[in-house]
Design an enzyme around this catalytic site. Sequence first.
Site, mmCIF file in Angstrom:
data_model
loop_
_atom_site.group_PDB
_atom_site.id
_atom_site.type_symbol
_atom_site.label_atom_id
_atom_site.label_comp_id
_atom_site.label_asym_id
_atom_site.label_seq_id
_atom_site.Cartn_x
_atom_site.Cartn_y
_atom_site.Cartn_z
ATOM 1 N N ASP A 98 0.872 -1.099 -0.032
ATOM 2 C CA ASP A 98 -0.084 0.018 -0.048
ATOM 3 C C ASP A 98 0.817 1.197 0.088
ATOM 4 O O ASP A 98 0.527 2.061 -0.810
ATOM 5 C CB ASP A 98 -1.182 -0.125 1.122
ATOM 6 C CG ASP A 98 -0.269 -0.233 2.723
ATOM 7 O OD1 ASP A 98 0.679 -0.481 2.627
ATOM 8 O OD2 ASP A 98 -0.934 -0.371 3.501
ATOM 9 N N ASP A 101 7.092 3.828 3.599
ATOM 10 C CA ASP A 101 7.261 5.081 4.480
ATOM 11 C C ASP A 101 8.733 5.344 4.879
ATOM 12 O O ASP A 101 9.533 5.491 3.997
ATOM 13 C CB ASP A 101 6.182 4.793 5.671
ATOM 14 C CG ASP A 101 6.376 5.895 6.353
ATOM 15 O OD1 ASP A 101 6.718 7.149 6.073
ATOM 16 O OD2 ASP A 101 5.732 5.869 7.627
ATOM 17 N N LYS A 129 6.155 7.576 0.371
ATOM 18 C CA LYS A 129 6.633 8.869 0.684
ATOM 19 C C LYS A 129 8.176 9.065 0.847
ATOM 20 O O LYS A 129 8.959 8.589 1.899
ATOM 21 C CB LYS A 129 6.115 8.805 2.478
ATOM 22 C CG LYS A 129 4.606 8.973 2.546
ATOM 23 C CD LYS A 129 4.490 8.933 4.032
ATOM 24 C CE LYS A 129 3.140 8.946 4.402
ATOM 25 N NZ LYS A 129 2.729 8.858 6.047
ATOM 26 N N PHE A 151 -0.310 11.860 7.001
ATOM 27 C CA PHE A 151 -0.913 10.603 7.146
ATOM 28 C C PHE A 151 -2.024 10.415 6.353
ATOM 29 O O PHE A 151 -3.058 10.975 6.244
ATOM 30 C CB PHE A 151 -0.874 10.469 8.609
ATOM 31 C CG PHE A 151 -1.455 8.802 8.948
ATOM 32 C CD1 PHE A 151 -0.219 8.096 9.204
ATOM 33 C CD2 PHE A 151 -2.681 8.435 8.896
ATOM 34 C CE1 PHE A 151 -0.512 6.809 9.540
ATOM 35 C CE2 PHE A 151 -2.873 7.227 9.462
ATOM 36 C CZ PHE A 151 -1.778 6.386 9.584
ATOM 37 N N ARG A 164 -10.060 1.948 5.657
ATOM 38 C CA ARG A 164 -9.660 1.146 4.544
ATOM 39 C C ARG A 164 -10.650 1.071 3.365
ATOM 40 O O ARG A 164 -9.998 1.179 2.250
ATOM 41 C CB ARG A 164 -9.258 -0.335 5.098
ATOM 42 C CG ARG A 164 -8.230 -0.349 6.063
ATOM 43 C CD ARG A 164 -8.021 -1.955 6.333
ATOM 44 N NE ARG A 164 -7.185 -2.123 7.368
ATOM 45 C CZ ARG A 164 -5.903 -2.206 7.752
ATOM 46 N NH1 ARG A 164 -5.168 -1.660 6.695
ATOM 47 N NH2 ARG A 164 -5.190 -2.272 8.685
#
Length: 174
Positions: A98, A101, A129, A151, A164
């Site tokens: 997904d 990070d 990110k 976020f 979700r």
Amino acid sequence: MEDEIRILIPEEEVNKKISEVAAQISEDYADRQVHLICVLKGGVFFTCELAKRITVPVSLDFMSVSSYGAGTESSGVVRIVKDLDEPLLDKDVLIVEDIIDSGRTLSYLIDILQTRGPRSIRLCTLLDKPERRVKKQVKVDYTCFSIPDEFVVGYGLDYDQKYRNLPYIGVVEF
Ligand code: IMP
Ligand code: MG
């Protein structure tokens, strides 16, 4: 309590981009079978939408690793919660995430999967990110969207297991 969610990437834009990435994958894996590894739970919506649009033969497996608690910060602790059902020997593996990070989850996952003898391992993520990367060696082969350090939820991504199911990518306004 209801959180306020601002739309960052609308549904049509997400779907359009997934189609483009799926077309690229289909081209890159021409004459081969691609073995998609969905990283649960966040990767599940993206994996389905991506798999539907890939035109070469696809097989699917699922894995669950945990690196996040109930908050929004990486704990740095990664463990396998659910392992794959199938061996990876000689398969062309495409890990479907997904979001990347810090990169800790993927770095750990790739190290483990590499020991199982796949023919190749590539990485596909819905979101990246890049500013947040700690594990700089994690190389992403397919990225749908690079986003700023905010976020996000929706399209599989959660905040405390919520949101979700949102069909778009949104930012939680804390
Ligand atoms: P990493 O190990 O720091 O790269 O974290 C990756 C995992 O953290 C993702 O697979 C997500 O489950 C979670 N995560 C990171 N950023 C976000 C976010 O903005 N929203 C929701 N989950 C996130
Ligand atoms: Mg994840």
